[in-house]
Structures are given as C-alpha cells and as structure tokens.
Scaffold this motif. Structure first.
Motif, PDB file in Angstrom:
ATOM      1  N   ARG A  80      60.254  -0.768  60.373  1.00 21.01           N
ATOM      2  CA  ARG A  80      60.151  -1.671  59.220  1.00 21.01           C
ATOM      3  C   ARG A  80      58.775  -2.330  59.161  1.00 21.01           C
ATOM      4  O   ARG A  80      58.189  -2.473  58.092  1.00 21.01           O
ATOM      5  N   CYS A  81      58.266  -2.736  60.317  1.00 20.35           N
ATOM      6  CA  CYS A  81      56.945  -3.391  60.345  1.00 20.35           C
ATOM      7  C   CYS A  81      55.850  -2.427  59.906  1.00 20.35           C
ATOM      8  O   CYS A  81      54.991  -2.771  59.085  1.00 20.35           O
ATOM      9  N   SER A  84      56.388  -1.554  56.055  1.00 18.18           N
ATOM     10  CA  SER A  84      56.257  -2.695  55.140  1.00 18.18           C
ATOM     11  C   SER A  84      54.817  -3.213  55.107  1.00 18.18           C
ATOM     12  O   SER A  84      54.300  -3.554  54.030  1.00 18.18           O
ATOM     13  N   GLY A 145      64.346  -2.059  54.479  1.00 17.39           N
ATOM     14  CA  GLY A 145      63.330  -3.035  54.869  1.00 17.39           C
ATOM     15  C   GLY A 145      61.912  -2.510  54.863  1.00 17.39           C
ATOM     16  O   GLY A 145      60.992  -3.199  55.325  1.00 17.39           O
ATOM     17  N   SER A 148      58.214  -4.699  51.299  1.00 17.46           N
ATOM     18  CA  SER A 148      58.216  -6.161  51.399  1.00 17.46           C
ATOM     19  C   SER A 148      57.555  -6.780  50.159  1.00 17.46           C
ATOM     20  O   SER A 148      56.335  -6.675  49.983  1.00 17.46           O
ATOM     21  N   GLY A 151      55.413  -9.618  51.361  1.00 18.30           N
ATOM     22  CA  GLY A 151      54.183  -9.113  51.960  1.00 18.30           C
ATOM     23  C   GLY A 151      53.171  -8.690  50.914  1.00 18.30           C
ATOM     24  O   GLY A 151      51.969  -8.933  51.062  1.00 18.30           O
ATOM     25  N   THR A 200      58.148  -9.766  58.890  1.00 17.66           N
ATOM     26  CA  THR A 200      59.046  -8.607  58.792  1.00 17.66           C
ATOM     27  C   THR A 200      59.863  -8.454  60.067  1.00 17.66           C
ATOM     28  O   THR A 200      61.075  -8.191  60.021  1.00 17.66           O
ATOM     29  N   ALA A 204      63.855  -8.743  60.236  1.00 18.65           N
ATOM     30  CA  ALA A 204      64.571  -7.546  60.666  1.00 18.65           C
ATOM     31  C   ALA A 204      65.402  -7.826  61.910  1.00 18.65           C
ATOM     32  O   ALA A 204      66.536  -7.372  62.038  1.00 18.65           O
TER      33      ALA A 204
END
Length: 274
Positions: A80-81, A84, A145, A148, A151, A200, A204
C-alpha cells in the motif's frame, strides 16, 4: 510572582493535565495486559495487578497465529505504501505543474472521496475483489489502499511550492517531463513523500473493517482483524486483548520514532505551503 510566571504556570498545568488524559488509556492498557481476567473486571477497580507476569502475552501467542498475522499486515502495509506514494506523487505533480483542460475540475473530482465516508465504497470494492477471485488473499487486502486521495492533495501542495525557475531551467537543458518529475521534483518533496508513506502505513496497519470483510480465514487476516476475533458475543478477555494490542502497535511506534523528523518536517512544510 509576576503575571508572566503565573500565566506560564497555568499553561504548564493545563498541558500537564492534557498529557495525563492523553496517556492514561495507554497506561491502562499496559496495566490490564498484566492482570488476570478477574482483576480486569473487579469492582471497585484494581489499578495494579497482584502479580506481574507475561502470562497473557504467552496465551495470546497460543490463541492467534501471530506470525501469519504479522506477515499479512506487513505485506499489506508495504505494498500500500509503495503504490499509494508513487501514484499520489504522479497525480500530485500532474495537478500542480502540468497544464491540461479541466485540470481543476478533475482535481475536485479526486477530492470528493475525502468528503464521503469510506464505508460508502465498501460494497462496490467487495464486488470488484470478488469478481476478480481475490477473496481470502493478501492481494485483496492491498487493492483498496493503493490510491491515496489525501496523499495526492498533500503532494500537490508540495509541488506547487517549488519555484517555476527550476522547471524552466530543466526544460531549457532538454529534460523531458519524466526527467523533471523524477530527477528534480521528487527529491525536493522527500519529506512530503515520507509523510504520505507514514500516514498510509498508519491507516493500513489499523485497518479493521476491510480485512474482516474480504478474508474469512484466520491465517489470512491482519493483526487488527485477528485481535477483533477475540471479542466474543457474550464475553471479552480484556487482558489477552490488551496484550495482543500492545504487541501489534510496537512496529508502528518504532516506525514513527525512526521517521519522526521527516514526518514532522513534512507536516509543517505542507501547512506553510497550504
């Protein structure tokens, strides 16, 4: 005592009271994790456990497959990081620096999900994941996710704050849009990228509803969802639940301590530019 010292004393007292109120739930969780079930439910309240031991921490490891839960959560957070932050940087740069028709309109469309509760989209997300045959997989945990909205908004603010002279100089040197984005803009928004990554990761890591909906097998759940399965219909073992919760938050505390400088810098800078 002068009026200035009296004022400072009052401010410090207010801050002290506020700090105690903020820290108290965490301290109560720590104390509860060392109590027996009877002590945690005793009336009047028992503030301290009669004996200090790690029996609840041992029992929670026997009750839940903590290694699997930890791996599932870690994989979900990492993917996800990565996605995103990368997608938010691309979108933020496009909305901040590129000129195309209806740019502001499309940016407003991107912001709309921030104004609507996330639960509104859960049914459609579940149907998509189900049609793709991804239920009970780690991929199902990752997909919702990877984009974002926050973001995108945050990084757009960073890109807007970069002087146009840098971009114009790069164009004169023959740089393409991708080279300007990757070699000039991204390094200048490092603190913003770290902030988006930390936000994130935090969201998450504590995500509860989505993992409980898409994954039914205990081995495929995340830490937060696995801990939620300890809440029974008629009873809750609070000491074990608190022990598991404290184990689950350790990685996030370590992450924040490790990156707190970049995180605070990113928030402060975005606030100034906003």
């Amino acid at each position: 005592m002068t009026n200035r010292k009296q004022g400072l004393t009052i401010v410090y007292l207010i801050l002290l009271v506020g700090s105690i109120i903020m820290v108290f739930p965490f301290l109560w969780s720590v104390l509860t994790s060392f109590k027996t079930q009877a002590e945690s439910l005793a009336v009047p309240l028992k503030w301290m456990p009669e004996s200090w031991g790690f029996f609840n921490y041992k029992k929670i490891n026997e009750t839940l497959p903590f290694v699997n839960l930890f791996l599932n959560t870690t994989l979900m957070v990492i993917f996800r990081c990565i996605f995103s932050v990368f997608l938010a940087a691309l979108a933020g740069y496009a909305f901040a620096r590129l000129k195309f028709p209806l740019r502001n309109f499309f940016f407003m469309m991107v912001l709309i999900p921030m104004m609507v509760p996330g639960q509104v989209f859960i049914l459609s997300q579940y149907l998509i994941v189900s049609k793709l045959g991804l239920l009970n997989t780690v991929t199902a945990l990752v997909i919702p996710g990877i984009v974002s909205t926050f973001g995108t908004f945050l990084l757009r603010q960073f890109f807007l704050g970069i002087p146009n002279d840098l971009e114009e100089a790069a164009i004169l040197d023959g740089c393409s849009i991708w080279q300007i984005f990757s070699k000039i803009m991204l390094p200048l928004t490092k603190s913003g990228l770290v902030s988006v990554g930390i936000f994130t990761a935090l969201f998450a890591w504590k995500d509860l509803m989505w993992p409980l909906i898409v994954n039914m097998s205990v081995d495929k759940l995340t830490l937060s969802a696995g801990l939620a399965t300890l809440i029974g219909q008629y009873s809750i073992n609070y000491p074990e639940l608190m022990a598991g919760s404290l184990i689950a938050i350790v990685p996030m505390i370590v992450l924040f301590l490790f990156l707190q400088k970049q995180f605070i810098e990113g928030i402060v800078t975005s606030g100034i530019k906003g």
